[in-house]
Design a protein around this motif. Structure first.
Motif, PDB file in Angstrom:
ATOM      1  N   UNK A   9      33.661  49.211  24.085  1.00 22.20           N
ATOM      2  CA  UNK A   9      33.349  47.815  23.777  1.00 22.20           C
ATOM      3  C   UNK A   9      33.969  46.896  24.826  1.00 22.20           C
ATOM      4  N   UNK A  10      35.189  47.221  25.269  1.00 17.71           N
ATOM      5  CA  UNK A  10      35.875  46.384  26.252  1.00 17.71           C
ATOM      6  C   UNK A  10      35.191  46.430  27.609  1.00 17.71           C
ATOM      7  N   UNK A  11      34.672  47.619  27.970  1.00 17.82           N
ATOM      8  CA  UNK A  11      33.946  47.733  29.247  1.00 17.82           C
ATOM      9  C   UNK A  11      32.685  46.881  29.191  1.00 17.82           C
ATOM     10  N   UNK A  12      31.964  46.952  28.059  1.00 19.79           N
ATOM     11  CA  UNK A  12      30.759  46.141  27.854  1.00 19.79           C
ATOM     12  C   UNK A  12      31.117  44.656  27.936  1.00 19.79           C
ATOM     13  N   UNK A  13      32.239  44.278  27.328  1.00 19.73           N
ATOM     14  CA  UNK A  13      32.758  42.915  27.366  1.00 19.73           C
ATOM     15  C   UNK A  13      32.934  42.453  28.814  1.00 19.73           C
ATOM     16  N   UNK A  14      33.518  43.329  29.639  1.00 22.42           N
ATOM     17  CA  UNK A  14      33.764  43.000  31.047  1.00 22.42           C
ATOM     18  C   UNK A  14      32.444  42.759  31.792  1.00 22.42           C
ATOM     19  N   UNK A  15      31.473  43.654  31.561  1.00 18.67           N
ATOM     20  CA  UNK A  15      30.173  43.535  32.240  1.00 18.67           C
ATOM     21  C   UNK A  15      29.475  42.240  31.813  1.00 18.67           C
ATOM     22  N   UNK A  16      29.448  41.957  30.489  1.00 20.00           N
ATOM     23  CA  UNK A  16      28.793  40.748  29.982  1.00 20.00           C
ATOM     24  C   UNK A  16      29.453  39.500  30.551  1.00 20.00           C
ATOM     25  N   UNK A  17      30.783  39.556  30.691  1.00 18.38           N
ATOM     26  CA  UNK A  17      31.509  38.403  31.212  1.00 18.38           C
ATOM     27  C   UNK A  17      31.089  38.092  32.652  1.00 18.38           C
ATOM     28  N   UNK A  18      30.947  39.164  33.459  1.00 22.98           N
ATOM     29  CA  UNK A  18      30.531  38.984  34.857  1.00 22.98           C
ATOM     30  C   UNK A  18      29.114  38.410  34.895  1.00 22.98           C
ATOM     31  N   UNK A  19      28.215  38.979  34.071  1.00 26.71           N
ATOM     32  CA  UNK A  19      26.828  38.504  34.040  1.00 26.71           C
ATOM     33  C   UNK A  19      26.770  37.026  33.624  1.00 26.71           C
ATOM     34  N   UNK A  20      27.532  36.670  32.591  1.00 26.61           N
ATOM     35  CA  UNK A  20      27.531  35.281  32.117  1.00 26.61           C
ATOM     36  C   UNK A  20      28.098  34.361  33.186  1.00 26.61           C
ATOM     37  N   UNK A  61      38.335  33.223  34.897  1.00 27.65           N
ATOM     38  CA  UNK A  61      39.750  33.341  34.511  1.00 27.65           C
ATOM     39  C   UNK A  61      39.949  34.359  33.387  1.00 27.65           C
ATOM     40  N   UNK A  62      38.899  34.583  32.574  1.00 26.18           N
ATOM     41  CA  UNK A  62      39.041  35.502  31.436  1.00 26.18           C
ATOM     42  C   UNK A  62      38.859  36.955  31.853  1.00 26.18           C
ATOM     43  N   UNK A  63      38.391  37.183  33.091  1.00 27.87           N
ATOM     44  CA  UNK A  63      38.157  38.568  33.539  1.00 27.87           C
ATOM     45  C   UNK A  63      39.420  39.426  33.498  1.00 27.87           C
ATOM     46  N   UNK A  64      40.592  38.915  33.968  1.00 26.48           N
ATOM     47  CA  UNK A  64      41.813  39.729  33.880  1.00 26.48           C
ATOM     48  C   UNK A  64      42.133  40.150  32.449  1.00 26.48           C
ATOM     49  N   UNK A  65      41.902  39.257  31.473  1.00 29.35           N
ATOM     50  CA  UNK A  65      42.132  39.600  30.066  1.00 29.35           C
ATOM     51  C   UNK A  65      41.213  40.738  29.647  1.00 29.35           C
ATOM     52  N   UNK A  66      39.967  40.667  30.125  1.00 32.64           N
ATOM     53  CA  UNK A  66      39.002  41.697  29.781  1.00 32.64           C
ATOM     54  C   UNK A  66      39.442  43.049  30.335  1.00 32.64           C
ATOM     55  N   UNK A  67      39.970  43.053  31.563  1.00 31.65           N
ATOM     56  CA  UNK A  67      40.475  44.298  32.165  1.00 31.65           C
ATOM     57  C   UNK A  67      41.669  44.801  31.356  1.00 31.65           C
ATOM     58  N   UNK A  68      42.537  43.877  30.951  1.00 32.24           N
ATOM     59  CA  UNK A  68      43.700  44.218  30.139  1.00 32.24           C
ATOM     60  C   UNK A  68      43.271  44.891  28.829  1.00 32.24           C
ATOM     61  N   UNK A  69      42.140  44.424  28.268  1.00 36.14           N
ATOM     62  CA  UNK A  69      41.651  45.017  27.020  1.00 36.14           C
ATOM     63  C   UNK A  69      41.088  46.409  27.222  1.00 36.14           C
ATOM     64  N   UNK A  70      40.551  46.669  28.439  1.00 34.82           N
ATOM     65  CA  UNK A  70      40.064  48.024  28.723  1.00 34.82           C
ATOM     66  C   UNK A  70      41.252  48.977  28.773  1.00 34.82           C
ATOM     67  N   UNK A  71      42.341  48.523  29.434  1.00 29.57           N
ATOM     68  CA  UNK A  71      43.535  49.369  29.573  1.00 29.57           C
ATOM     69  C   UNK A  71      44.229  49.531  28.219  1.00 29.57           C
ATOM     70  N   UNK A  72      44.487  48.387  27.556  1.00 26.26           N
ATOM     71  CA  UNK A  72      45.169  48.457  26.252  1.00 26.26           C
ATOM     72  C   UNK A  72      44.192  48.093  25.152  1.00 26.26           C
ATOM     73  N   UNK A  73      43.474  49.094  24.674  1.00 24.23           N
ATOM     74  CA  UNK A  73      42.356  48.814  23.767  1.00 24.23           C
ATOM     75  C   UNK A  73      42.806  48.380  22.374  1.00 24.23           C
ATOM     76  N   UNK A  74      44.108  48.455  22.083  1.00 25.56           N
ATOM     77  CA  UNK A  74      44.547  48.068  20.738  1.00 25.56           C
ATOM     78  C   UNK A  74      45.105  46.643  20.700  1.00 25.56           C
TER      79      UNK A  74
END
Lengths: 187, 187
Positions: free
Chosen positions: B25-36, B89-102
């Motif tokens: 879900x976090x990876x999808x979040x990252x991709x959608x964020x870039x597209x948006x 600016x939210x992209x780093x947070x999205x990467x952080x969520x991929x690493x720490x999924x909890x």
């Protein structure tokens, strides 16, 4: 297992006080929902009943302005009507949350639809605001004249009907936050 | 205590598979964020660079249309620029969520700001859409003429720049849902 242990500790610590907070949040949710319902319904009614006939007329036509002369205002009315209808239907859920303050699934469903309604209401209100602005100021560059000099009461009425809609937007945003707080504090 | 026991059972059952779902879900979040981000930035740039000078002119002025002749388009550009800046600016947070999924707290902060940005972008896009509609169709009742006959390329450009913005709205709504799924599935 570790995560389960933490949840167990939290659950035992302050389960009753959390449930009390959730009840308070749910009551606030109910009040905000009623206020937002009144605001959006009022906006829709104020816009629908807006029309103005000028006291002078030529041989060919009378100068008359109605809200549905501008399609954007029709969209505004439809958006407000849908949102106020939804808010009315969501009231039983809100009461259910006051009674059963630990309910999660219904809160998630409600937060989802609240968000959809927030987007719809924002779209309707800002589109109508753009047209109202144009009616007041006009635009010299593209030769659209301000119609508010002639249709003064029409303009005041349409501008006024935006207020309830924007109040509804703020209340819906607060509602989503309240539901988020209640979900985050699950006992 | 009862709620804690249920959580314990769930936590032990499928903690690892849930963490895997959250990572996806976090990876999808990252991709959608870039597209948006691309969509909204593209919209802002397309609108800012829009202008058209007609090939004929009178002694007094040249017929020229720019995006900032209409204040609504300026709002549209500002809204898109703010949202695309936020998404970057939210992209780093999205990467952080991929690493720490909890992670939960950062997800809650992100879901809140995503909602604010969704409302802002919806307001900008729908106000601009209302004006673009007026530019295309005009309005006979209040005597606002359609300017698209003259400023054809200007109109096509402004209409086109709405697409990126509306794609951004859909993507932001999906992002909020993804974050909601990740929060609901907390391990």
């Amino acid at each position: 297992m570790k995560a389960g242990g933490i949840e167990l500790g939290e659950g035992g610590k302050s389960s009753t006080s959390r449930s009390g907070v959730n009840k308070g949040v749910s009551v606030l949710d109910f009040i905000f929902r009623i206020l937002a319902f009144i605001g959006t319904l009022g906006s829709a009614i104020a816009m629908v009943t807006t029309n103005e006939t000028l006291p002078f007329f030529t041989r060919f036509f009378q100068f008359r302005a109605e809200y549905d002369d501008l399609p954007t205002f029709t969209f505004f009315v439809v958006a407000n009507a849908i949102v106020s209808g939804y808010l009315l239907l969501s009231l039983p859920f809100s009461i259910f949350h006051i009674v059963r303050s630990s309910a999660q699934r219904t809160r998630m469903i409600l937060i989802f639809f609240d968000m959809v309604m927030l987007a719809l209401l924002t779209a309707g209100a800002s589109a109508a605001a753009a047209i109202v602005y144009l009616a007041h100021k006009g635009n010299a560059r593209v030769n659209w004249l301000a119609i508010c000099q002639q249709f003064n009461s029409f303009c005041q009425r349409t501008s006024g009907s935006l207020i309830g809609s924007f109040a509804g937007i703020i209340l819906l945003a607060l509602l989503i936050m309240l539901l988020g707080v209640a979900l985050a504090r699950r006992p």
